[in-house]
Design an enzyme around this catalytic site. Sequence first.
Site, PDB file in Angstrom:
ATOM      1  N   TYR A  93      40.305  21.983  47.293  1.00  0.00           N
ATOM      2  CA  TYR A  93      40.763  23.351  47.519  1.00  0.00           C
ATOM      3  C   TYR A  93      39.778  24.351  46.894  1.00  0.00           C
ATOM      4  CZ  TYR A  93      42.999  27.779  47.116  1.00  0.00           C
ATOM      5  OH  TYR A  93      43.205  29.131  47.183  1.00  0.00           O
ATOM      6  N   GLY A  94      39.391  25.350  47.666  1.00  0.00           N
ATOM      7  CA  GLY A  94      38.351  26.303  47.272  1.00  0.00           C
ATOM      8  C   GLY A  94      38.501  26.891  45.879  1.00  0.00           C
ATOM      9  N   MET A 138      47.801  37.193  46.771  1.00  0.00           N
ATOM     10  CA  MET A 138      48.930  37.376  47.705  1.00  0.00           C
ATOM     11  C   MET A 138      49.763  38.607  47.400  1.00  0.00           C
ATOM     12  SD  MET A 138      50.440  33.676  48.555  1.00  0.00           S
ATOM     13  CE  MET A 138      49.512  32.622  49.624  1.00  0.00           C
ATOM     14  N   CYS A 139      49.156  39.649  46.872  1.00  0.00           N
ATOM     15  CA  CYS A 139      49.918  40.862  46.593  1.00  0.00           C
ATOM     16  C   CYS A 139      49.304  42.068  47.303  1.00  0.00           C
ATOM     17  CB  CYS A 139      50.005  41.109  45.097  1.00  0.00           C
ATOM     18  SG  CYS A 139      50.968  39.850  44.247  1.00  0.00           S
ATOM     19  N   ASP A 162      37.560  40.534  46.279  1.00  0.00           N
ATOM     20  CA  ASP A 162      38.085  39.651  45.235  1.00  0.00           C
ATOM     21  C   ASP A 162      37.515  39.837  43.827  1.00  0.00           C
ATOM     22  OD1 ASP A 162      39.960  37.618  44.560  1.00  0.00           O
ATOM     23  OD2 ASP A 162      38.409  36.093  44.647  1.00  0.00           O
TER      24      ASP A 162
HETATM   25  C1  SPV Z   1      43.038  33.862  44.559  1.00  0.00           C
HETATM   26  O1  SPV Z   1      43.943  33.004  44.612  1.00  0.00           O
HETATM   27  O2  SPV Z   1      43.076  34.819  43.778  1.00  0.00           O
HETATM   28  C2  SPV Z   1      41.890  33.752  45.463  1.00  0.00           C
HETATM   29  C3  SPV Z   1      41.624  32.476  46.051  1.00  0.00           C
HETATM   30  O3  SPV Z   1      41.162  34.691  45.616  1.00  0.00           O
HETATM   31  S1  SPV Z   1      41.152  31.335  44.854  1.00  0.00           S
HETATM   32  O4  SPV Z   1      39.770  30.985  45.142  1.00  0.00           O
HETATM   33  O5  SPV Z   1      42.048  30.202  44.996  1.00  0.00           O
HETATM   34  O6  SPV Z   1      41.260  31.931  43.553  1.00  0.00           O
HETATM   35 MN    MN Z   2      41.459  36.132  44.012  1.00  0.00          MN
END
Ligand code: SPV
Ligand code: MN
EC number: 4.1.1.32
Length: 608
Positions: A221-222, A272-273, A290
Amino acid sequence: MKNALERLENLLEKEQFEKIKEIDNPYLHEFLAEWIEWLQPSKVFVCTDSPEDEEYVRWKALYYGEEKMLEMPRHTVHYDNYYDQARDKANTKLLVPKGVTLPFLNTMDREEGLREIREIMKGIMRGKELFICFFVLGPKNSVFTIPAVQLTDSAYVAHSEFLLYRKGYEEFVRMGPTRNFLKFVHSAGELDERKTSKNLDKRRIYIDLVDETVYSANTQYGGNTIGLKKLAFRLTIQRAVREGWLSEHMFLMRVNGPNGRKTYFTGAYPSMCGKTSTAMIPWENIVGDDLVFIKNLDGKARAVNVEIGVFGIIEGINEKDDPIIWKVLHSPVEIIFSNVLVKDGKPYWNGMGIPIPDEGENHSGKWWRGKKDKEGKEIPPSHKNARFTVRLEAFPNLDKEALENPCGVEVGGMIFGGRDPDTWPPVREAFNWQHGVITMGASLESETTAATLGKEGVRAFNPMSILDFLSVHIGDYIRNYLEFGRKLKKTPKIFAVNYFLRENGQWLNEKLDKAVWLKWMELRVHDDVGAIETPIGYIPKYEDLKTLFKQVLNKEYTKEDYEKQFKIRIPELLAKIDRIWKIYEPIDNIPEELFKELEAEKERLVKA
Ligand code: SPV
Ligand code: MN
């Protein structure tokens, strides 16, 4: 004992060795030789900045089956193990020297952690190909640039990084001998028949803060693997706090004001906000969604996007609310879809606003048809945290100049936002930097989401939306923030937003209302409109919002809606201050200003 370069000559095929030899850096050579000997890959490929090398990685992702082609040219799909589709907080640990304690953070004794991860990774790449890739964080040739090297046996991870980061091989050649680079070692470990990581019981993400190296094993998972994303973030936060700048979990966008005025905003929201969807409002301009670096250049806060791509959540993206992303996702630009539903070569996801097939391949297996998982949970068509990975250059509303400017852009406003059902109004402005940093940023709470493994919908403390990634003592982190503002000649205004107010189970706002809050904030940055002073900061006047709703969304905005949304919820606000106070109180080394600000806010609320 042979020196590192000689060892590398033995370990690599001639053509690959030649590429490494170009980089005159014994520290890099030592690191590479040590890890190649340890991981024991059967083949090594070194990526330079050439388009051919990138193409090789892209092709290998298909060849090894980590990605599959979709119908649209340049689109591929990748699947992670069903239980490996979000960040694994429990197994992500900061390795720290004996005696170091970091409140809230998942730490582990460094010696012990290194021993464990080395054991897990010993020979883990047998029979596999190792990709060595070079990137930089931030724009090239700038005070923001941070070089990094990634070792991975996942062509999917390397491919993702080519979409998300600027290439850095030439930068390594140019730099010569230096230790000033971040290091990432990743292995997906043994794969199952779907080419997803199999040994999840040995999934580990260990961040060595001393040696600025991150190890990640038995996961794809990334968020657990893409070294330069959230793994590098832990290391850059540490650097930022040491050096007096900010490394933040924020979008960077341009809000277009009256008469062609351009105002840049950063926004920190938990996953997710609404972070990406805010940055993607069609009539504004995105710079990043991000991660940002912010530095004091000539007394002004200037920000850059750390990345050049988006690893975005796909759930809920529909033509009406997200026209730009929708269009990009349906055009033949390079995209990796992950953990979505695929039928006849086309990707589908939850909430896409059109009828979708009731069977196909998805995140749960080769054939999904409304089945349940081992825990008896209904499996939706796509995973809630299913994602798309794409370069920003695919977006017509990209502010390219801002993305590429080595000096970044001046930050006019900084926004903090969380998923809060009942306390904060939709938008408000802080009285000043300190008030904003403490009562908005450092007091942020948000309901948990599917971006991390674990229960959803639980209100959780998440200062600056950074808690999942923090790597220093929270007191030092906040102190650095306060200090950063104090040293600026002109501080950005600070705002807090909340898109998630609910009453009797109903949302109080519609999805696009945030576009109006943005325009209001833009006007406030330039003191173009007045505001109402409340105990918790300045809120908009009804008349100004009414005008903006009409202008921006062509919507009638009623006084009744305004009053519901913007009423100051005193009991909830007081309860929140209490919660936050109790969280910070037992911790040593919290700046005095924090308690003073909270106390003052409480007094204002009690008097109101
Ligand atoms: C997050 O979850 O805040 C993301 C994806 O931007 S991750 O790479 O999973 O952090
Ligand atoms: Mn993020």
